[in-house]
Scaffold this active site. Structure first.
Site, mmCIF file in Angstrom:
data_model
loop_
_atom_site.group_PDB
_atom_site.id
_atom_site.type_symbol
_atom_site.label_atom_id
_atom_site.label_comp_id
_atom_site.label_asym_id
_atom_site.label_seq_id
_atom_site.Cartn_x
_atom_site.Cartn_y
_atom_site.Cartn_z
ATOM 1 N N LYS A 61 18.982 2.500 7.134
ATOM 2 C CA LYS A 61 19.175 2.452 5.674
ATOM 3 C C LYS A 61 19.891 3.709 5.178
ATOM 4 O O LYS A 61 20.747 3.628 4.284
ATOM 5 C CB LYS A 61 17.816 2.313 4.974
ATOM 6 C CG LYS A 61 17.263 0.896 5.015
ATOM 7 C CD LYS A 61 18.046 0.006 4.065
ATOM 8 C CE LYS A 61 17.511 -1.410 4.025
ATOM 9 N NZ LYS A 61 18.394 -2.298 3.236
ATOM 10 N N SER A 92 15.382 2.206 0.199
ATOM 11 C CA SER A 92 13.948 1.974 0.069
ATOM 12 C C SER A 92 13.253 3.316 -0.094
ATOM 13 O O SER A 92 13.695 4.324 0.468
ATOM 14 C CB SER A 92 13.439 1.288 1.338
ATOM 15 O OG SER A 92 12.037 1.409 1.408
ATOM 16 N N SER A 93 12.145 3.319 -0.830
ATOM 17 C CA SER A 93 11.424 4.590 -1.010
ATOM 18 C C SER A 93 10.818 5.077 0.307
ATOM 19 O O SER A 93 10.505 6.247 0.448
ATOM 20 C CB SER A 93 10.335 4.439 -2.066
ATOM 21 O OG SER A 93 9.353 3.539 -1.625
ATOM 22 N N CYS A 94 10.677 4.169 1.300
ATOM 23 C CA CYS A 94 10.045 4.595 2.553
ATOM 24 C C CYS A 94 11.016 5.321 3.471
ATOM 25 O O CYS A 94 10.661 5.665 4.592
ATOM 26 C CB CYS A 94 9.372 3.422 3.257
ATOM 27 S SG CYS A 94 10.535 2.277 3.969
ATOM 28 N N HIS A 124 2.193 -6.347 3.155
ATOM 29 C CA HIS A 124 1.785 -5.155 2.427
ATOM 30 C C HIS A 124 0.500 -5.462 1.654
ATOM 31 O O HIS A 124 0.001 -6.580 1.658
ATOM 32 C CB HIS A 124 2.907 -4.678 1.505
ATOM 33 C CG HIS A 124 4.001 -4.007 2.257
ATOM 34 N ND1 HIS A 124 5.250 -4.563 2.377
ATOM 35 C CD2 HIS A 124 4.031 -2.854 2.962
ATOM 36 C CE1 HIS A 124 5.999 -3.764 3.113
ATOM 37 N NE2 HIS A 124 5.293 -2.718 3.486
ATOM 38 N N GLY A 135 16.489 -10.606 -2.667
ATOM 39 C CA GLY A 135 17.676 -11.431 -2.905
ATOM 40 C C GLY A 135 17.358 -12.647 -3.769
ATOM 41 O O GLY A 135 18.129 -13.005 -4.662
ATOM 42 N N HIS A 173 19.765 -14.056 0.071
ATOM 43 C CA HIS A 173 19.220 -14.707 -1.136
ATOM 44 C C HIS A 173 17.901 -15.432 -0.894
ATOM 45 O O HIS A 173 17.297 -15.948 -1.820
ATOM 46 C CB HIS A 173 20.238 -15.691 -1.719
ATOM 47 C CG HIS A 173 20.381 -16.936 -0.904
ATOM 48 N ND1 HIS A 173 21.027 -16.944 0.313
ATOM 49 C CD2 HIS A 173 19.959 -18.208 -1.109
ATOM 50 C CE1 HIS A 173 20.998 -18.171 0.800
ATOM 51 N NE2 HIS A 173 20.354 -18.960 -0.037
ATOM 52 N N ASP A 202 -5.503 4.902 6.065
ATOM 53 C CA ASP A 202 -5.117 5.028 4.655
ATOM 54 C C ASP A 202 -3.606 5.125 4.495
ATOM 55 O O ASP A 202 -3.060 4.811 3.450
ATOM 56 C CB ASP A 202 -5.717 6.321 4.066
ATOM 57 C CG ASP A 202 -7.063 6.079 3.394
ATOM 58 O OD1 ASP A 202 -7.389 4.896 3.135
ATOM 59 O OD2 ASP A 202 -7.762 7.063 3.124
ATOM 60 N N TYR A 204 14.237 1.850 11.034
ATOM 61 C CA TYR A 204 14.654 1.208 9.792
ATOM 62 C C TYR A 204 15.262 2.254 8.853
ATOM 63 O O TYR A 204 16.314 2.055 8.259
ATOM 64 C CB TYR A 204 13.419 0.555 9.154
ATOM 65 C CG TYR A 204 13.625 -0.019 7.783
ATOM 66 C CD1 TYR A 204 14.182 -1.284 7.617
ATOM 67 C CD2 TYR A 204 13.243 0.697 6.646
ATOM 68 C CE1 TYR A 204 14.357 -1.808 6.353
ATOM 69 C CE2 TYR A 204 13.413 0.176 5.387
ATOM 70 C CZ TYR A 204 13.974 -1.084 5.242
ATOM 71 O OH TYR A 204 14.148 -1.599 3.982
HETATM 72 P P1 GDP Z 1 2.185 1.574 2.776
HETATM 73 O O1 GDP Z 1 2.488 1.748 1.322
HETATM 74 O O2 GDP Z 1 3.390 1.788 3.648
HETATM 75 O O3 GDP Z 1 1.016 2.396 3.225
HETATM 76 O O4 GDP Z 1 1.855 0.032 3.014
HETATM 77 P P2 GDP Z 1 0.684 -0.996 2.732
HETATM 78 O O5 GDP Z 1 1.030 -1.778 1.511
HETATM 79 O O6 GDP Z 1 0.512 -1.775 3.994
HETATM 80 O O7 GDP Z 1 -0.669 -0.187 2.472
HETATM 81 C C1 GDP Z 1 -0.953 0.498 1.282
HETATM 82 C C2 GDP Z 1 -2.399 0.943 1.252
HETATM 83 O O8 GDP Z 1 -3.255 -0.196 1.050
HETATM 84 C C3 GDP Z 1 -2.903 1.618 2.528
HETATM 85 O O9 GDP Z 1 -3.737 2.702 2.171
HETATM 86 C C4 GDP Z 1 -3.728 0.510 3.194
HETATM 87 O O10 GDP Z 1 -4.740 1.015 4.014
HETATM 88 C C5 GDP Z 1 -4.329 -0.158 1.956
HETATM 89 N N1 GDP Z 1 -4.852 -1.521 2.201
HETATM 90 C C6 GDP Z 1 -6.091 -1.952 1.848
HETATM 91 N N2 GDP Z 1 -6.281 -3.215 2.249
HETATM 92 C C7 GDP Z 1 -5.146 -3.610 2.852
HETATM 93 C C8 GDP Z 1 -4.763 -4.845 3.481
HETATM 94 O O11 GDP Z 1 -5.502 -5.821 3.572
HETATM 95 N N3 GDP Z 1 -3.484 -4.907 3.981
HETATM 96 C C9 GDP Z 1 -2.620 -3.834 3.891
HETATM 97 N N4 GDP Z 1 -1.382 -3.960 4.389
HETATM 98 N N5 GDP Z 1 -2.993 -2.658 3.333
HETATM 99 C C10 GDP Z 1 -4.234 -2.536 2.822
#
Ligand code: GDP
Length: 314
Positions: A141, A108-110, A180, A17, A12, A270, A137
């Site tokens: 899951k 999770s979608s991942c 993220h 949570g 939580h 990317d 992970y």
């Molecule tokens: P993903 O969905 O597993 O790829 O996770 P992320 O949320 O870490 O990244 C999503 C996209 O956002 C990727 O293409 C990253 O390169 C881009 N991105 C751009 N700027 C950032 C940043 O400052 N932090 C992160 N984590 N991702 C970034």
């Protein structure tokens, strides 16, 4: 599930949570059970069994998990696979043994295959190799989902599993190394605004596309499915639409009110070009996401300013 039902929200204090707990409280559920990590270590089977025998919850939202970004996953693979297997195995088994009426597990979608066609349908699970960086992970899951299905088949235990897309909202991780993209960009744009910097660096080309769901919408879907779905099949929870990282960065820039430039650092990865869930199964049940991305970003930004950015420009 009625307003007096005894409901245990595991995890939580986490992003998911805490949203489920807020939602249950807002809807007038009065008999909510929570335990902090210090009070109950969900990795400890004997402790979990004792807790369920004493408390006897009727419904369980299993939102406790060890989560983290790419760096954390590749640095601590053993922790990710062990902690998640232990937590979910202990909770699902104890819940079944003590007569819990229904349990909701979060996938999770991942954990879909790395090269799954887009948008991703539920039946793509286990049809191809996983993303190697988070397979520890993902394997845990997937085991949780299979365990929920196995307990339903063999014991008639009512356990369901959700597959949330990328989530964001209050309570997120705003650490620039491990977060993220949404919390990272909220923080970067805010700090740049406060410090009067000329530009903000966004990783990658800006071209990848991602789907983002506000965690309050996920909590709403979790309650909806707890009430309306008794199916062993997993169910995707998303918005069914995606945006490019460039569009996302421009939205956050606008929400934060940063007047400088956006610079793309193409030496940074990317990641996968597109990640989008097919949500037709959920929509057929009658649920749709309600919080528009801009509105969700604005409220998350307010939360960040109030709770997290103390010392930065205040
Ligand atoms: P993903 O969905 O597993 O790829 O996770 P992320 O949320 O870490 O990244 C999503 C996209 O956002 C990727 O293409 C990253 O390169 C881009 N991105 C751009 N700027 C950032 C940043 O400052 N932090 C992160 N984590 N991702 C970034």
């Amino acid at each position: 599930m009625d307003k007096e039902s005894k409901i245990f929200v595991a995890g939580h204090r986490g992003l998911v949570g805490s949203a489920i707990l807020r939602k249950l409280q807002a809807e007038g559920y009065t008999n909510l059970v929570t335990r902090t990590r210090a009070e109950l270590d969900l990795r400890d089977q004997a402790a979990v069994n004792r807790f369920f025998e004493e408390e006897r919850p009727e419904y369980v939202f299993l939102a406790a998990a060890k989560v983290g970004g790419i760096l954390a996953n590749s640095t601590y693979p053993a922790d990710f696979i062990r902690d998640n297997l232990q937590i979910q195995t202990n909770v699902i088994d104890a819940a079944y043994r003590t007569g819990v009426k229904k349990l909701l597990f979060l996938g999770s979608s991942c954990i879909y295959p790395k090269y799954a066609p887009q948008p991703m349908k539920e039946e793509y699970l286990l049809t191809g190799p996983l993303e190697p960086t988070n397979e520890w992970y993902a394997v845990a899951k997937i085991a949780g989902i299979k365990m929920a299905q196995a307990y339903r088949r063999q014991y008639g235990f009512n356990a369901i599993s959700l597959m949330p897309t990328n989530l964001y909202g209050p309570g997120d991780n705003f650490d620039l190394e491990t977060s993220h993209v949404i919390p990272a960009l909220i923080r970067k744009f805010h700090e740049a605004k406060v410090e009067g910097k000329p530009h903000v660096v966004v990783w990658g080309t800006g071209k990848p596309r991602r789907e983002f769901l506000h965690v309050d919408d996920l909590a709403d879907a979790a309650l909806f499915l707890m009430k309306n779905n008794d199916n062993e099949e997993i169910i995707n929870v998303g918005v069914g639409e995606d945006v490019s990282i460039r569009e996302l960065a421009e939205l956050i820039q606008d929400v934060v009110g940063f007047k400088g430039e956006i610079v793309f650092d193409t030496t940074k990865p990317d990641g996968t070009p597109r990640k989008l869930l097919d949500v037709s199964r959920l929509q057929a049940l009658g649920w749709k996401a309600r919080i528009p991305l801009r509105e969700g970003l604005a409220s998350t930004y307010r939360w960040y300013v109030e709770n997290f950015s103390a010392g930065v420009g205040r």
